[in-house]
Design a protein around this motif. Structure first.
Motif, mmCIF file in Angstrom:
data_model
loop_
_atom_site.group_PDB
_atom_site.id
_atom_site.type_symbol
_atom_site.label_atom_id
_atom_site.label_comp_id
_atom_site.label_asym_id
_atom_site.label_seq_id
_atom_site.Cartn_x
_atom_site.Cartn_y
_atom_site.Cartn_z
ATOM 1 N N LYS A 157 4.813 10.489 -6.883
ATOM 2 C CA LYS A 157 5.827 10.767 -7.907
ATOM 3 C C LYS A 157 5.189 11.164 -9.221
ATOM 4 O O LYS A 157 5.652 12.075 -9.915
ATOM 5 C CB LYS A 157 6.699 9.525 -8.090
ATOM 6 C CG LYS A 157 7.865 9.734 -9.033
ATOM 7 C CD LYS A 157 8.737 8.490 -9.077
ATOM 8 C CE LYS A 157 9.905 8.724 -10.015
ATOM 9 N NZ LYS A 157 10.772 7.515 -10.112
ATOM 10 N N SER A 158 4.119 10.511 -9.584
ATOM 11 C CA SER A 158 3.421 10.846 -10.832
ATOM 12 C C SER A 158 2.860 12.254 -10.773
ATOM 13 O O SER A 158 2.971 13.025 -11.736
ATOM 14 C CB SER A 158 2.311 9.828 -11.085
ATOM 15 O OG SER A 158 1.555 10.172 -12.210
ATOM 16 N N LYS A 159 2.295 12.596 -9.635
ATOM 17 C CA LYS A 159 1.773 13.959 -9.494
ATOM 18 C C LYS A 159 2.886 14.994 -9.532
ATOM 19 O O LYS A 159 2.712 16.089 -10.087
ATOM 20 C CB LYS A 159 1.000 14.065 -8.185
ATOM 21 C CG LYS A 159 -0.314 13.265 -8.174
ATOM 22 C CD LYS A 159 -1.039 13.438 -6.861
ATOM 23 C CE LYS A 159 -2.366 12.666 -6.862
ATOM 24 N NZ LYS A 159 -3.121 12.823 -5.579
ATOM 25 N N GLU A 202 0.831 -1.209 0.000
ATOM 26 C CA GLU A 202 0.000 0.000 0.000
ATOM 27 C C GLU A 202 0.866 1.260 0.000
ATOM 28 O O GLU A 202 0.564 2.228 -0.703
ATOM 29 C CB GLU A 202 -0.918 -0.028 1.216
ATOM 30 C CG GLU A 202 -1.885 1.172 1.261
ATOM 31 C CD GLU A 202 -2.783 1.113 2.484
ATOM 32 O OE1 GLU A 202 -3.549 2.070 2.670
ATOM 33 O OE2 GLU A 202 -2.701 0.123 3.247
ATOM 34 N N LEU A 203 1.993 1.218 0.772
ATOM 35 C CA LEU A 203 2.904 2.385 0.826
ATOM 36 C C LEU A 203 3.536 2.633 -0.535
ATOM 37 O O LEU A 203 3.654 3.779 -0.986
ATOM 38 C CB LEU A 203 3.978 2.129 1.887
ATOM 39 C CG LEU A 203 5.009 3.239 2.061
ATOM 40 C CD1 LEU A 203 4.328 4.543 2.476
ATOM 41 C CD2 LEU A 203 6.060 2.836 3.094
ATOM 42 N N PHE A 204 3.954 1.565 -1.218
ATOM 43 C CA PHE A 204 4.550 1.730 -2.553
ATOM 44 C C PHE A 204 3.555 2.356 -3.533
ATOM 45 O O PHE A 204 3.937 3.188 -4.372
ATOM 46 C CB PHE A 204 5.024 0.378 -3.080
ATOM 47 C CG PHE A 204 6.327 -0.082 -2.484
ATOM 48 C CD1 PHE A 204 7.179 0.827 -1.878
ATOM 49 C CD2 PHE A 204 6.699 -1.433 -2.534
ATOM 50 C CE1 PHE A 204 8.371 0.408 -1.336
ATOM 51 C CE2 PHE A 204 7.886 -1.851 -1.991
ATOM 52 C CZ PHE A 204 8.733 -0.926 -1.385
ATOM 53 N N GLU A 205 2.314 1.943 -3.462
ATOM 54 C CA GLU A 205 1.303 2.497 -4.342
ATOM 55 C C GLU A 205 1.142 3.991 -4.106
ATOM 56 O O GLU A 205 1.044 4.793 -5.049
ATOM 57 C CB GLU A 205 -0.035 1.779 -4.116
ATOM 58 C CG GLU A 205 -0.047 0.340 -4.630
ATOM 59 C CD GLU A 205 0.122 0.289 -6.137
ATOM 60 O OE1 GLU A 205 -0.280 1.258 -6.821
ATOM 61 O OE2 GLU A 205 0.698 -0.691 -6.652
ATOM 62 N N ARG A 206 1.158 4.386 -2.844
ATOM 63 C CA ARG A 206 1.033 5.817 -2.527
ATOM 64 C C ARG A 206 2.245 6.609 -3.049
ATOM 65 O O ARG A 206 2.102 7.728 -3.550
ATOM 66 C CB ARG A 206 0.901 5.999 -1.035
ATOM 67 C CG ARG A 206 -0.427 5.469 -0.468
ATOM 68 C CD ARG A 206 -0.485 5.720 1.034
ATOM 69 N NE ARG A 206 -1.761 5.210 1.580
ATOM 70 C CZ ARG A 206 -2.101 5.279 2.873
ATOM 71 N NH1 ARG A 206 -1.237 5.842 3.731
ATOM 72 N NH2 ARG A 206 -3.263 4.819 3.291
ATOM 73 N N ILE A 207 3.463 6.027 -2.925
ATOM 74 C CA ILE A 207 4.673 6.729 -3.414
ATOM 75 C C ILE A 207 4.604 6.921 -4.915
ATOM 76 O O ILE A 207 4.947 7.992 -5.450
ATOM 77 C CB ILE A 207 5.922 5.933 -3.012
ATOM 78 C CG1 ILE A 207 6.125 6.011 -1.490
ATOM 79 C CG2 ILE A 207 7.164 6.468 -3.725
ATOM 80 C CD1 ILE A 207 7.259 5.142 -0.976
#
Length: 808
Positions: free
Chosen positions: A106-108, A97-102
């Protein structure tokens, strides 16, 4: 079995029968448990076996309890493992879940950056356009200012307004520097070329204006009154190169008159007119001070530049003159001119000194300034032509050598060591007065040369000194006879003694001369300054002269030894009571020829002569004994008496001839030892009962070869030769005298033993002085004497111990 049915562990531990003490518990917990030993301790006898059943039951209960505890622990561990796997799965889910948030963040961020770039791109374009526009406007303004400044500079130059032109020149140069990178633009390139053309025109105009100062006339009349002040500022603005060109042209203009007067091959260009050259420069310096000192700034150093250009032109004139006529120019005039040039260079260097700070600044500056140098500009051109003067000095020294050595009668007395405390030890000797004269002339030449050169020319003079010394050695050698067949006259003897004294004087003076040359000459030549070969020649000459004296005295003994040889020793019948005739002649000749030698030689050389002579004499005397063919017993006794008297003569004659001056103990010991050997030989011949070679060796007291012993025994007269009968009393008297002479010989040899102690005391004095003889190959004696066998040689020392000096 149910858990409730298990006996409590506390009961098993508290059972006194099995686990009644801590000691029993320790026995169960040991690392190496011995069940047999444990059971024996629980049941030590038959009576204790009554509780065996209870003990077994308790052990089984304890075992069951332990199994239950193990089973419970396994179940608990299994439950804990399931909970751990659940916790691990939960943690992995949280990480995903943390990786998905990172990734989302980064994309934003990338989207935000692209948005910023899009927004700022237009701002950057506008900023770049602003900078380019500003730079363009500034460049156009500078271009306009450069065009305007060039026009103003041209106008100021035409009006001779150099003060204003110097200010505009700074501005033009500064503005032009901004367009250095824009030369590829044709309009800019044309403008810069125009700037260079304007500056070139103004430079030529300034040079023409300064030239008009020398020519005068209408050109100078058209110039403003104060133009020189502004022109100096303008020249400084153009830089050091332009300033140097102005100074150089002006100085060369002033020197045109000098070149017209002194240019070779004109009359005034000769070396005799060198003083007129320097006087002309002095007048020109005064003229400059009166007319032009207010025109030129002092920082331009016009007088220094004028003097330096004068030196360079003078150098060219002298090179041209010397290259065509240096062989015909008087060497003394050449040297006088050189000295005068050096003096004037030093005068200019003193008049225009250069501070060390100025020299460092000029060396480090990039403006083109330099330090003026005067020393060596003129004088260095003479170096290539001073060989003529060196040859002249060589001829002069050779003429002095020929004149001073023309007369062989001129000699003087010299103390070799004037500051020697023991004057008796050194004494004085004769030497030719030519030696001090030659060295005095060489020192004058050396001093003369050092006034103008301490490099190659001085080294050439040193080589001339070497030639002079070699020539002098040859002249001294020519005063010695090549071969002697008769004793020399007193004059020839004194000449040989003078050769020795002169050679020693030269050998002592050459190192001092070399030291002076080394201190004066340039460092690159110092290691090559040595008179080693010349000193070797002098040492060889001293040895040759000493040998001539020895040969001369030896020749004087030919007649005496002839009488000795002609005596019939085989049938000798005279009484042994007095010395033979030849002994008196030997004593007379030695006294006659030793006296002039002792007077003419120094003490140390006189002693060396005595050492050499006695070695030669002893060898000859022994050889003369062998030449007597056959010697009877009575003849051997007479020869033994003669030998004893000759030994006394050899000991006394050098002392008497030297006016009582004592000889070295080494000399006395050598005479006693070597003449003692001759006496031992004669004792063998005078003893008819000694015929065995072993007895002869024992009597001689030293190792002799069989051939030598046979040669000695061969001297004995034949047994069948009967000597004439003599009166019985006379025979007894002769025998008594012979016995007395044998005892006298032994007594003298015993005195030689006592003298050995004095020998050791005086040996160090002899060793200290012998190096002055110039005999580097002489082996000094070491007096560790040893006694030898035989009555007559009891005082003799070893051959290698106190032999005075080896014969050359």
């Amino acid at each position: 079995m149910a858990m409730s049915s298990l006996p409590p562990m506390e009961d098993l531990d508290d059972d006194d029968l099995v686990f009644g003490t801590d000691k029993d518990q320790d026995l169960l917990d040991v690392d190496v448990f011995n069940p047999v030993e444990y059971i024996n301790k629980q049941f030590p006898n038959e009576a204790s076996l009554k509780g065996l059943d209870d003990f077994v039951q308790k052990l089984k209960a304890r075992k069951q309890q332990t199994d239950d505890e193990i089973r419970l622990a396994i179940r608990r561990q299994a439950a804990t493992g399931r909970r751990a796997r659940a916790d691990l799965d939960e943690a992995k889910g949280a990480v995903r879940e943390l990786f998905e948030r990172i990734r989302t963040i980064k994309s934003k961020a990338q989207q935000s950056e692209e948005l910023v770039k899009e927004v700022c791109a237009e701002i950057k374009e506008l900023d770049l356009a602003k900078r380019n526009l500003t730079l363009t406007i500034t460049t156009l303004k500078r271009l306009v200012m450069l065009v305007t400044a060039l026009e103003q500079l041209r106008a100021a130059g035409r009006a001779r307004n150099y003060e204003e032109a110097s200010k505009l020149l700074y501005a033009v140069e500064e503005l032009a520097g901004h367009f250095a990178d824009l030369r590829h633009i044709s309009r800019v390139q044309d403008l810069l070329e125009k700037k260079c053309a304007v500056l070139d025109d103004l430079k030529q105009q300034v040079l023409d204006d300064y030239r008009s100062l020398l020519s005068g006339g209408a050109e100078q009349a058209d110039l403003p009154e104060d133009w020189t002040v502004g022109a100096a500022h303008y020249v400084d603005a153009l830089g050091a190169k332009m300033r140097q060109e102005v100074v150089t042209r002006f100085c060369l203009g002033l020197l045109e008159e000098y070149k017209d007067i002194f240019q070779p091959p004109k009359e005034d260009s000769r070396l005799e007119m060198a003083d007129r050259r320097f006087a002309w420069l002095d007048r020109m310096l005064l003229k400059f001070e009166e007319r032009y000192s207010t025109i030129f700034p002092s920082s331009w150093k016009i007088p220094q530049a004028l003097c330096e250009h004068f030196c360079h032109i003078t150098r060219q004139h002298l090179v041209e003159l010397l290259s065509t006529s240096h062989h015909s120019i008087d060497p003394e005039l050449l040297v006088r001119t050189l000295r005068r040039s050096i003096d004037y260079e030093n005068k200019l260097a003193r008049k225009f000194p250069v501070e060390p700070a100025e020299e460092e600044e000029a060396a480090a500056a990039s403006s083109g300034d330099f330090v003026f140098r005067f020393k060596g500009i003129i004088s260095e051109c003479f170096d290539a032509y001073l060989s003529t003067w060196v040859q002249h000095e060589e001829r002069q020294l050779m003429e002095i050598l020929d004149r001073s050595t023309a007369s062989t009668s001129e000699r003087l007395t010299k103390n070799y060591e004037e500051d020697q405390e023991d004057e008796e030890e050194e004494g004085a000797g004769l030497l030719y007065s030519s030696a001090p004269s030659i060295f005095s002339a060489m020192k004058v030449t050396m001093t003369k040369c050092t006034e103008f050169s301490t490099r190659g020319t001085l080294f050439d003079i040193f080589k001339v000194f070497q030639k002079v010394m070699v020539q002098y050695v040859d002249k001294l050698k020519n005063r010695l006879p090549d071969k002697l067949t008769a004793p020399m006259e007193q004059q020839a003897t004194e000449a040989a003694c003078c050769v020795i004294g002169t050679s020693e004087y030269c050998d002592e003076t050459l190192p001092l001369l070399a030291e002076q040359l080394t201190n004066l000459i340039s460092e690159e030549y110092q290691e090559r300054i040595t008179f080693g070969q010349e000193q070797d020649l002098l040492g060889a000459l001293m040895r040759q002269a000493n040998q001539v004296l020895v040969q001369s005295v030896n020749c004087s003994l030919d007649e005496a030894f002839g009488k000795m040889k002609r005596t019939n020793w085989e049938s000798y019948s005279q009484d042994v009571g007095d010395h033979s005739i030849y002994v008196a002649e030997i004593s007379e000749q030695l006294a006659k020829y030793f006296a002039p030698i002792a007077v003419s030689l120094s003490k140390i050389h006189y002693r060396f002569f005595c050492d050499q002579f006695v070695q030669f004499f002893v060898k000859r005397y022994i050889e003369e004994i062998y030449r007597c063919r056959k010697i009877s017993e009575q003849g051997a006794q007479q020869l033994l008496l003669d030998t004893t008297l000759i030994k006394t003569t050899l000991l006394e004659t050098p002392v008497v001839a030297g006016n009582g001056g004592k000889m070295q103990t080494a000399y006395s010991n050598y005479v006693l030892r070597e003449m003692g050997r001759a006496e031992a030989m004669l004792k063998v011949l005078s003893s008819p009962d000694i015929a065995d070679p072993a007895q002869v060796v024992a009597m001689l007291g030293e190792e002799r070869s069989a051939a030598e012993i046979d040669r000695l025994l061969a001297l004995r007269a034949s047994s069948d030769v009967e000597p004439p009968l003599a009166h019985e009393d006379g025979a007894l008297g002769a025998s008594s005298i012979g016995s007395t002479m044998l005892n006298l010989g032994d007594s003298l040899n015993q005195k030689g033993l006592k003298a050995s102690e004095d020998l050791r005391k005086n040996f160090m004095d002899m060793k200290k002085n012998v190096h002055k003889l110039g005999f580097g190959g002489v082996n000094l004696p070491s007096f560790g004497g040893r006694k030898t066998g035989g009555a007559s040689s009891s005082a003799a020392l070893d051959d290698d111990d106190d032999e005075p000096t080896q014969k050359e």
